[in-house]
Structures are given as C-alpha cells and as structure tokens.
Design a protein around this motif. Structure first.
Motif, PDB file in Angstrom:
ATOM      1  N   GLU A   1     -50.725  36.379  12.154  1.00  0.00           N
ATOM      2  CA  GLU A   1     -52.020  36.955  12.499  1.00  0.00           C
ATOM      3  C   GLU A   1     -52.083  37.141  14.005  1.00  0.00           C
ATOM      4  OE1 GLU A   1     -54.068  37.807  10.112  1.00  0.00           O
ATOM      5  OE2 GLU A   1     -52.895  36.835   8.517  1.00  0.00           O
ATOM      6  N   THR A   2     -52.442  38.327  14.443  1.00  0.00           N
ATOM      7  CA  THR A   2     -52.524  38.606  15.871  1.00  0.00           C
ATOM      8  C   THR A   2     -53.575  39.677  16.108  1.00  0.00           C
ATOM      9  OG1 THR A   2     -51.231  39.191  17.841  1.00  0.00           O
ATOM     10  CG2 THR A   2     -50.683  40.347  15.794  1.00  0.00           C
ATOM     11  N   GLY A   3     -53.666  40.152  17.325  1.00  0.00           N
ATOM     12  CA  GLY A   3     -54.594  41.225  17.656  1.00  0.00           C
ATOM     13  C   GLY A   3     -53.839  42.510  17.925  1.00  0.00           C
ATOM     14  N   ALA A   4     -54.532  43.632  17.815  1.00  0.00           N
ATOM     15  CA  ALA A   4     -53.892  44.936  17.991  1.00  0.00           C
ATOM     16  C   ALA A   4     -53.380  45.141  19.407  1.00  0.00           C
ATOM     17  CB  ALA A   4     -54.876  46.050  17.619  1.00  0.00           C
ATOM     18  N   GLU A   5     -53.826  44.318  20.351  1.00  0.00           N
ATOM     19  CA  GLU A   5     -53.335  44.396  21.720  1.00  0.00           C
ATOM     20  C   GLU A   5     -52.418  43.219  22.050  1.00  0.00           C
ATOM     21  OE1 GLU A   5     -56.539  44.860  24.448  1.00  0.00           O
ATOM     22  OE2 GLU A   5     -57.458  46.514  23.338  1.00  0.00           O
ATOM     23  N   GLY A   6     -51.981  42.501  21.022  1.00  0.00           N
ATOM     24  CA  GLY A   6     -51.143  41.328  21.238  1.00  0.00           C
ATOM     25  C   GLY A   6     -51.998  40.115  21.524  1.00  0.00           C
ATOM     26  N   GLY A   7     -51.577  38.941  21.107  1.00  0.00           N
ATOM     27  CA  GLY A   7     -52.372  37.733  21.326  1.00  0.00           C
ATOM     28  C   GLY A   7     -53.686  37.802  20.575  1.00  0.00           C
ATOM     29  N   ARG A   8     -54.757  37.441  21.262  1.00  0.00           N
ATOM     30  CA  ARG A   8     -56.085  37.417  20.650  1.00  0.00           C
ATOM     31  C   ARG A   8     -56.893  38.681  20.925  1.00  0.00           C
ATOM     32  NH1 ARG A   8     -57.393  32.193  19.092  1.00  0.00           N
ATOM     33  NH2 ARG A   8     -56.007  30.563  19.868  1.00  0.00           N
ATOM     34  N   CYS A   9     -56.288  39.595  21.645  1.00  0.00           N
ATOM     35  CA  CYS A   9     -57.029  40.785  22.056  1.00  0.00           C
ATOM     36  C   CYS A   9     -56.910  41.901  21.029  1.00  0.00           C
ATOM     37  CB  CYS A   9     -56.506  41.279  23.402  1.00  0.00           C
ATOM     38  SG  CYS A   9     -56.598  40.055  24.729  1.00  0.00           S
ATOM     39  N   GLY A  10     -57.972  42.697  20.902  1.00  0.00           N
ATOM     40  CA  GLY A  10     -57.957  43.850  20.023  1.00  0.00           C
ATOM     41  C   GLY A  10     -58.335  43.509  18.595  1.00  0.00           C
TER      42      GLY A  10
ATOM     43  N   ASP B   1     -45.917  44.889  20.576  1.00  0.00           N
ATOM     44  CA  ASP B   1     -44.493  44.845  20.250  1.00  0.00           C
ATOM     45  C   ASP B   1     -43.831  43.579  20.779  1.00  0.00           C
ATOM     46  OD1 ASP B   1     -44.683  47.231  18.951  1.00  0.00           O
ATOM     47  OD2 ASP B   1     -43.679  48.422  20.495  1.00  0.00           O
ATOM     48  N   ARG B   2     -44.197  43.162  21.973  1.00  0.00           N
ATOM     49  CA  ARG B   2     -43.596  41.958  22.551  1.00  0.00           C
ATOM     50  C   ARG B   2     -43.996  40.725  21.758  1.00  0.00           C
ATOM     51  NH1 ARG B   2     -44.312  44.923  27.475  1.00  0.00           N
ATOM     52  NH2 ARG B   2     -46.452  44.188  27.737  1.00  0.00           N
ATOM     53  N   THR B   3     -45.272  40.663  21.382  1.00  0.00           N
ATOM     54  CA  THR B   3     -45.746  39.530  20.580  1.00  0.00           C
ATOM     55  C   THR B   3     -45.041  39.498  19.225  1.00  0.00           C
ATOM     56  OG1 THR B   3     -47.925  39.558  21.645  1.00  0.00           O
ATOM     57  CG2 THR B   3     -47.761  38.477  19.492  1.00  0.00           C
ATOM     58  N   ALA B   4     -44.966  40.661  18.583  1.00  0.00           N
ATOM     59  CA  ALA B   4     -44.334  40.734  17.268  1.00  0.00           C
ATOM     60  C   ALA B   4     -42.867  40.346  17.338  1.00  0.00           C
ATOM     61  CB  ALA B   4     -44.482  42.139  16.699  1.00  0.00           C
ATOM     62  N   ALA B   5     -42.155  40.821  18.373  1.00  0.00           N
ATOM     63  CA  ALA B   5     -40.737  40.503  18.512  1.00  0.00           C
ATOM     64  C   ALA B   5     -40.517  39.015  18.721  1.00  0.00           C
ATOM     65  CB  ALA B   5     -40.130  41.302  19.665  1.00  0.00           C
ATOM     66  N   ALA B   6     -41.386  38.380  19.503  1.00  0.00           N
ATOM     67  CA  ALA B   6     -41.249  36.939  19.755  1.00  0.00           C
ATOM     68  C   ALA B   6     -41.497  36.139  18.480  1.00  0.00           C
ATOM     69  CB  ALA B   6     -42.219  36.513  20.857  1.00  0.00           C
ATOM     70  N   GLU B   7     -42.539  36.521  17.729  1.00  0.00           N
ATOM     71  CA  GLU B   7     -42.831  35.824  16.470  1.00  0.00           C
ATOM     72  C   GLU B   7     -41.703  36.033  15.464  1.00  0.00           C
ATOM     73  OE1 GLU B   7     -45.213  33.812  15.886  1.00  0.00           O
ATOM     74  OE2 GLU B   7     -46.724  34.205  17.422  1.00  0.00           O
ATOM     75  N   ALA B   8     -41.167  37.243  15.419  1.00  0.00           N
ATOM     76  CA  ALA B   8     -40.081  37.548  14.486  1.00  0.00           C
ATOM     77  C   ALA B   8     -38.829  36.752  14.835  1.00  0.00           C
ATOM     78  CB  ALA B   8     -39.778  39.035  14.488  1.00  0.00           C
ATOM     79  N   ALA B   9     -38.527  36.627  16.123  1.00  0.00           N
ATOM     80  CA  ALA B   9     -37.349  35.871  16.541  1.00  0.00           C
ATOM     81  C   ALA B   9     -37.465  34.414  16.126  1.00  0.00           C
ATOM     82  CB  ALA B   9     -37.165  35.988  18.054  1.00  0.00           C
ATOM     83  N   ALA B  10     -38.686  33.857  16.208  1.00  0.00           N
ATOM     84  CA  ALA B  10     -38.888  32.461  15.817  1.00  0.00           C
ATOM     85  C   ALA B  10     -38.682  32.270  14.315  1.00  0.00           C
ATOM     86  CB  ALA B  10     -40.282  31.999  16.220  1.00  0.00           C
ATOM     87  N   LEU B  11     -39.229  33.172  13.498  1.00  0.00           N
ATOM     88  CA  LEU B  11     -39.048  33.080  12.055  1.00  0.00           C
ATOM     89  C   LEU B  11     -37.602  33.346  11.662  1.00  0.00           C
ATOM     90  CD1 LEU B  11     -42.317  34.773  10.756  1.00  0.00           C
ATOM     91  CD2 LEU B  11     -41.622  32.418  10.375  1.00  0.00           C
ATOM     92  N   LEU B  12     -36.960  34.264  12.358  1.00  0.00           N
ATOM     93  CA  LEU B  12     -35.558  34.556  12.071  1.00  0.00           C
ATOM     94  C   LEU B  12     -34.691  33.347  12.385  1.00  0.00           C
ATOM     95  CD1 LEU B  12     -33.345  36.549  11.250  1.00  0.00           C
ATOM     96  CD2 LEU B  12     -33.306  37.378  13.606  1.00  0.00           C
ATOM     97  N   ASP B  13     -34.997  32.650  13.455  1.00  0.00           N
ATOM     98  CA  ASP B  13     -34.233  31.473  13.833  1.00  0.00           C
ATOM     99  C   ASP B  13     -34.309  30.410  12.741  1.00  0.00           C
ATOM    100  OD1 ASP B  13     -32.689  30.009  15.894  1.00  0.00           O
ATOM    101  OD2 ASP B  13     -34.412  28.678  15.884  1.00  0.00           O
ATOM    102  N   ALA B  14     -35.458  30.356  12.041  1.00  0.00           N
ATOM    103  CA  ALA B  14     -35.624  29.404  10.941  1.00  0.00           C
ATOM    104  C   ALA B  14     -35.172  29.977   9.609  1.00  0.00           C
ATOM    105  CB  ALA B  14     -37.096  28.974  10.842  1.00  0.00           C
ATOM    106  N   GLY B  15     -34.806  31.259   9.591  1.00  0.00           N
ATOM    107  CA  GLY B  15     -34.388  31.894   8.347  1.00  0.00           C
ATOM    108  C   GLY B  15     -35.514  32.033   7.351  1.00  0.00           C
TER     109      GLY B  15
END
Length: 401
Positions: A200-209, A180-194
């Motif tokens: 692409e990520t891992g099920a445990e955030g980052g490269r994990c999972g 959730d933290r990874t997804a929220a950070a990525e979403a905030a960056a894309l939202l900032d750019a509109g």
C-alpha cells in the motif's frame, strides 16, 4: 502472471496479442493465491488458471472483451446464495481479478517481455503492477531483477539472476517519479525474501497522493533439497522432492553408493563428507536438509552445522533411541536448546510408513506442513483453516505477505 512465464514468454517472442487475468487479492477459502494467472490470446487459446475451474469461463470472456476494447478491468468473484446460477466460488471465498490486455504495440510490452524472459530462464525477477487506485494507473507495471545472491545453484559461483544486483529493472508505473522508486525498493525487498505480496502506498510514492495498491510477484530459482545419505530411502525422497519442485542434491562420502546411476532423478550427486559439502555449498531460507545416514560420524558434524544455518528445515532419520543419543552428542558439541529445537527427528510425520516410498511421503508431508504452517492433523472434523498464509512455497511464486 509469473506462474505462467514460460508460456507467456513464447507468446511475446511470437508477437501475439493477449490478455492476462491475475488474482490480485483473496479472502476466505479461495482456491488460488495472488499471482495466479490465466491468459488468452487473440485466437482464443487459453493457458493457466485463476480458480481451479470455478470462474474460468467468466474470466475467459473478460479476457476476450479486454482484447477487443483494450480496457483494463478489476472484477470481484464470490459465492452467491441468492442466485444458484451466478458465477461464483463454490468454496465460499472471494477473489479480485485484474484483467489486462497486452498488445504487441503496447508501451509496456518490452518491459513485460524482459521480465517474462528472466522468469522463464530461471532468473530472479519481481513484477510490480498497480491493482487499485487512479484509473489511469490501473494495470501499469515495472520489474526488478535480482542479483547473484538470488541464485539456487548447487555450488558457490554465479547466481541465476539476470541482473548484476537487486534493483536492476525497467518499465514504469506512470504518475509521480517517486512512485517508481518506492515500488522498486519494495519489490527488491520482497524478491530478496522470494515472496509475493501487496504493498500500500500513495500515487506520489510514500504517503503522498491518492492511495493505491501494488501487487508484487516474485519469481525465484527453485529451492534446494539436500539429501545426505545415499540409501534406498534417499532414492524415494529424491523423486518426491523433484515432484514438489525442489532442486535436489544427494551427498554421501561413500563413492560406491553415491552414483548418478543410483539417483538418476537427482539434479546433482556429490561424493564428499556431508559436513564438508555443507560448508562449501549455497543455502538460503528455503533450503531443506534431510539427513538419512543415521550414523554418528556423519550425522553429528553435519547437524552441528545445519542447525546453525538459516535454512527452512532440518530433519534426521533414526529411532527415538538414536535421536536421544544424537541430542547428547550435539549438546556436547556446543549446540543450545533453541538450536536443538529446530531438529525434526525422528524425521517425518506419523503415517505408519514402512516402505521407502511411504517414508519419503512422510518426510515430504512434514516439509510441506512446516513451510505452510499446517498441523499435519486430518482435515476431517477439524476447525482449522484449509489454506495457510504467510510462508514461502517451493516454486517461483511465494505466498502473500
């Protein structure tokens, strides 16, 4: 999904059960970009589109099935030479469509309703969904609200975003908390750019999972079109800009010309010196600036500022002789060649335009070509792509990153 936020928000307020089919990936000449959605409620009412008609019937049935069995499915549609009656895209592309049932009692319904309400009211919000990965996570969603800097207000002041800063939001993708933290950070960056895009990520955030894919849809307030010069050409350009989804402001220093009665379609009419107004108002990377005065005392101080701002487009009306004189004045004002290269002048594409309406079409065509990466050349006989990726559209949904 956010492209039909207003209708879906009403359905949520009415307590309806519905299923949403969303384009999550495309390849080839697909008619709709990721984020395009079609929704069907329990009564069979349908809104939106995922393909412009090619596969709507099949997607409608998938939504009806999802409402019955409650399952989330990922379906691929493409062109088939083997079977003339196969359900496919006649344009030859391939689209992946995620179909998700959304019942009134579903755990994620509240988070979705909040995101839809924010988007429907013109706020800045990003919606994140799992589109590939572990079956138990497929279709799970969270949202992130933007802060005041996301607003597209006509004056400096409170933005349109419903949150107090980027990163506010709710919902969960499930699984590992770090996801959730990874997804929220990525979403905030894309939202900032509109922009809308995939992550692409891992099920445990980052490269994990286990690997998974997230679709991030961004909904932002409309971009601005600033039209300087209250002339007949401006009236036609205002109508065209509104049609394209811009929030249009007309500015002129002459109060006898800059009146709401002359520009009834404009969202705002300002009486001020153009450069002074530009100094005081909000602009961003989606803003377009159209200078139609072709009078040096207005144009030069205005363009001196506009060409140094991180806006999407700066165009100025005038003959080629006027353009050369203007360039000399701007060089004398201290602008460099890289800054001058941003200036679209004479403004517009070569359409042979004569009337104000034709000229407005010429200017709008150049703005669209600049935003989408088009060449402005005829498609007939050309070997260039019909659809271009990588730029930001004017409305709520950006293009794929």
């Amino acid at each position: 999904m956010l492209d039909i936020a207003e209708e879906l928000n009403r359905w949520c307020e009415q307590g309806r059960d519905f299923a949403v089919a969303t384009v999550v990936a495309v390849s080839g000449s697909a008619p709709r970009a990721p984020g395009a959605a079609l929704a069907v409620d329990a009564d069979g009412t349908v809104i939106g589109s995922v393909s412009g008609g090619c596969v709507e019937g099949a997607v409608y049935e998938l939504c009806r099935e999802a409402l019955q069995d409650g399952g989330t499915v990922l379906e691929r549609f493409g062109y088939s030479d083997e079977d003339a009656f196969a359900v496919g895209l006649t344009c030859g592309g391939v689209i992946d469509i995620l179909v998700t049932p959304v019942r009134a009692t579903a755990p994620g319904r509240a988070a979705l309703a909040t995101a839809l309400a924010a988007a429907a009211s013109g706020g800045a919000v990003a919606l994140v969904r799992v589109t590939s990965g572990p079956a138990e996570l497929l279709g799970r969603m969270l949202y992130v609200e933007g802060g005041p800097q996301q607003g597209a207000e006509t004056e400096k002041g409170p933005g349109a975003g419903p949150g107090n800063g980027p990163g506010n939001g709710g919902g969960t993708l499930g699984g590992h908390p770090e996801l959730d933290r990874t997804a929220a950070a990525e979403a905030a960056a894309l939202l900032d750019a509109g922009r809308t895009g995939t992550v692409e990520t891992g099920a445990e955030g980052g490269r994990c999972g286990q690997p998974l894919t997230l679709l991030v849809e961004s909904s932002v307030p409309p971009p601005r079109m600033l039209v300087f010069g209250a002339v007949d050409f401006a009236a036609a350009l205002v109508r065209t800009g509104v049609f394209l989804g811009y929030r249009v402001t007309v500015c002129d220093a002459r109060p006898v010309f800059a009146t709401p009665a002359r520009f009834p379609e404009a969202h705002q009419v300002v009486v001020d010196w153009p450069h002074r107004y530009l100094d005081s108002t909000e602009v961003d990377g989606r803003t377009v600036v159209c200078v139609l005065t072709h009078e040096a005392k207005f144009d030069v101080p205005l363009l001196e500022r506009a060409l140094r701002l991180p806006v999407a487009y700066v165009g100025a009306m005038g003959s080629r002789r006027t353009h050369e004189d203007r360039l000399g004045r701007l060089r004398a004002a201290g602008l460099g060649e890289l800054e001058l290269a941003r200036l679209r002048s004479p403004i517009g594409l070569d359409l042979g335009a004569r009337t104000p309406e034709e000229t407005a079409l010429s200017i709008a065509a150049e703005i669209v070509a600049n935003r989408r990466g088009g060449t402005g050349a005829p498609l007939t006989g050309a070997h260039t792509p019909i659809h271009h990726d990588g730029a930001t559209p004017p409305g709520r949904i950006g293009s794929v990153a």
